[in-house]
Motif scaffolding. Structure first.
Motif, PDB file in Angstrom:
ATOM      1  N   THR A  29       1.026  -1.009   0.258  1.00 38.86           N
ATOM      2  CA  THR A  29       0.183   0.039   0.128  1.00 38.86           C
ATOM      3  C   THR A  29       1.057   1.207  -0.077  1.00 38.86           C
ATOM      4  O   THR A  29       0.605   2.207  -0.687  1.00 38.86           O
ATOM      5  N   GLY A  76      -5.151   3.778   1.923  1.00 37.99           N
ATOM      6  CA  GLY A  76      -6.549   3.676   2.502  1.00 37.99           C
ATOM      7  C   GLY A  76      -6.461   4.972   3.623  1.00 37.99           C
ATOM      8  O   GLY A  76      -6.268   4.463   4.662  1.00 37.99           O
ATOM      9  N   LYS A 133      -1.571   0.228  13.802  1.00 33.85           N
ATOM     10  CA  LYS A 133      -0.470  -0.486  13.133  1.00 33.85           C
ATOM     11  C   LYS A 133       0.433  -1.181  14.277  1.00 33.85           C
ATOM     12  O   LYS A 133       1.117  -2.348  14.311  1.00 33.85           O
ATOM     13  N   TRP A 141      -5.479  -7.591   5.204  1.00 35.32           N
ATOM     14  CA  TRP A 141      -4.622  -6.295   5.114  1.00 35.32           C
ATOM     15  C   TRP A 141      -3.028  -6.678   5.014  1.00 35.32           C
ATOM     16  O   TRP A 141      -2.559  -7.536   5.741  1.00 35.32           O
ATOM     17  N   ASN A 196     -10.400  -4.780   5.394  1.00 35.07           N
ATOM     18  CA  ASN A 196      -9.441  -4.056   4.383  1.00 35.07           C
ATOM     19  C   ASN A 196      -9.024  -5.280   3.797  1.00 35.07           C
ATOM     20  O   ASN A 196      -8.307  -6.046   4.729  1.00 35.07           O
ATOM     21  N   LYS A 209      -9.251   6.036  10.875  1.00 37.07           N
ATOM     22  CA  LYS A 209     -10.434   6.259   9.963  1.00 37.07           C
ATOM     23  C   LYS A 209     -11.617   6.780  10.634  1.00 37.07           C
ATOM     24  O   LYS A 209     -12.198   7.762   9.776  1.00 37.07           O
ATOM     25  N   ARG A 248      -7.178  -3.357  -5.506  1.00 30.68           N
ATOM     26  CA  ARG A 248      -7.704  -2.681  -4.615  1.00 30.68           C
ATOM     27  C   ARG A 248      -7.770  -1.373  -4.946  1.00 30.68           C
ATOM     28  O   ARG A 248      -6.696  -0.764  -5.201  1.00 30.68           O
TER      29      ARG A 248
END
Ligand code: PMP
Ligand code: GLU
Length: 401
Positions: A19, A42, A104, A128, A178, A240, A376
């Motif tokens: 990502t 994201g 994380k 993820w 995710n 988020k 994605r």
């Protein structure tokens, strides 16, 4: 994977986060003056709510500028306990909460706290990107349960049972998920919980960071089942729900031993996370979810927009995700095709690079999420950018020879 002999095996064996890599490549292209639309990373495209920003400014003025307690300020841990009670109906004490530098770090702490070399960690795919690599760091072994678009990317109790061995130590998953946006219902979670009841040595890492971005129902946590609650570790955070990705604020809720172990680990690695972010987090939780609601409305609209546009691209197959802000469409019909220079698209990583270089849209190949037939797309972008990105995607995918 490139390795450097003098670096540790630990780091040589670790893959780069896909990502973050695709986002970096997108930024590099953009720095050359190319108009790149990023659907790779994201993160909400909204600003942190004003009340939260004001709390951070006040924290500075009030001189919250020193080391905080390693597991977080007592007021923040209490705000998290209150949130878990009021929003999720779950009982925890502040001593069961450890605040970290983003969810994380919370995930990584938990894995390092529980996993011995050779221990097995069951992970449903797609997952993820960082899950399997964190297991690599802990020298554990990931055991994958494959799912696909037909099962809405969810596992069944029978699949879970079949993956369990005497070496299974941990099961980890996210709901809303995710990268797929799939959401497990209460009944589905109960089915999994019944399997765990039969296996008292397995812990369950429940990543609930997309809790508030759920378009179907109220959020359901697997920690609600009392028979297994003591073995569930909830991971959540502020990135988020409150558009606070840069603030680095996440936490776990777990049994006291696991919480104390995470506190010990963190005390030898990072200490308590940023004092200012923590003070802001207290206000975010205590002031409620008004700003989250506005974000959610935008995501519902964009989800429909992207769904319609994806369905308009021949060769792309998608489901309608129930949560988070990602689509994970099936794109394997493009594998084996050649670009204008004659390069063959061998898999999802090639396709993501093709879309970046030819279409100037950053996405992420599904291979890094454990399913190579997919890519994605994050739809945490403006409606205008989404329309243009999907137009470019359709054009680029139509250009194969
Ligand atoms: N879990 C999942 C499923 C994620 O998508 C992310 C990325 N934001 C994280 C955990 C980590 O979040 P953060 O470190 O920003 O709190
Ligand atoms: N969780 C986000 C994503 O999946 C942020 C990037 C990352 O930390 O991997 O894109």
């Amino acid at each position: 994977m490139s390795t450097t002999p003098y670096l540790s095996d630990r780091i040589n064996n670790l893959s780069e986060s896909a990502t973050l890599k695709m986002t970096k490549l997108g930024r590099e292209l953009a720095s050359k003056g190319i108009n790149v639309i990023s659907l790779s990373v994201g993160e909400p495209d909204f600003n942190t709510p004003d009340n939260v920003k004001a709390a951070a400014k006040k924290a500075l003025d009030d001189n919250f500028t020193r080391y905080s307690p390693v597991p977080g300020y007592p007021e923040l841990r209490q705000a998290i306990v209150d949130k878990l009670k009021n929003e999720n109906g779950l009982d925890y004490e502040p001593s069961q909460i450890v605040v970290s530098t983003g969810a994380k770090q919370s995930l990584s702490n938990v894995i390092l706290t529980l996993i011995n070399p050779g221990d097995e960690v069951i992970i449903p795919t797609p997952y993820w990107v960082s899950y399997s690599e964190m297991v690599v760091l802990a020298e554990g072994k990931s055991v994958f349960i494959n799912t696909d678009i037909e099962s809405d990317f969810k596992i069944t109790p029978a699949q879970l049972e079949a993956a369990i061995t005497p070496k299974t130590k941990l099961f980890m998953f996210s709901s809303p998920c995710n990268p797929t946006g799939s959401v497990y219902s209460k009944e589905e979670l109960e089915g999994l919980a019944k399997v765990f009841e039969k296996h008292p040595n397995i812990f369950i890492l429940s990543d609930e960071i997309y809790e508030h971005i759920n378009f179907v129902d109220k959020h359901e946590s697997i920690a609600q089942f009392d028979s297994i609650k003591d073995r569930v570790i909830i991971v959540n955070g502020f990135s988020k729900a409150f558009a606070m990705t840069g603030w680095r604020l996440g936490y776990i809720a777990a049994n006291k031993e696991i919480a104390a172990a995470n506190d010990k680990l963190q005390g030898q690695t990072t200490s308590g996370t940023c004092s200012i972010a923590q003070r802001a987090g207290i206000v975010a939780y205590n002031d409620g979810l008004e700003s989250v609601q506005a974000m959610k409305e935008a995501f519902v609209r964009r989800r429909q927009l992207v769904y319609d546009l994806l369905n308009d691209i021949p060769g792309v197959k998608t489901n309608l995700p129930e949560g988070a802000f990602y689509f994970f469409p099936e794109v394997s019909s493009f594998f084996g095709k050649k670009d204008s220079q004659g390069n063959v698209i061998k898999g999802s990583a090639d396709l993501a690079l093709y879309l970046l270089n030819e279409g100037h849209i950053a996405t992420v190949g599904g291979d890094s999420f454990g399913n190579d037939n997919y890519i994605r797309l994050s739809y945490a972008a403006s409606d205008e950018n989404l329309k243009e990105a999907l137009r470019r995607m359709k054009e680029a995918l139509g250009n194969f020879v």
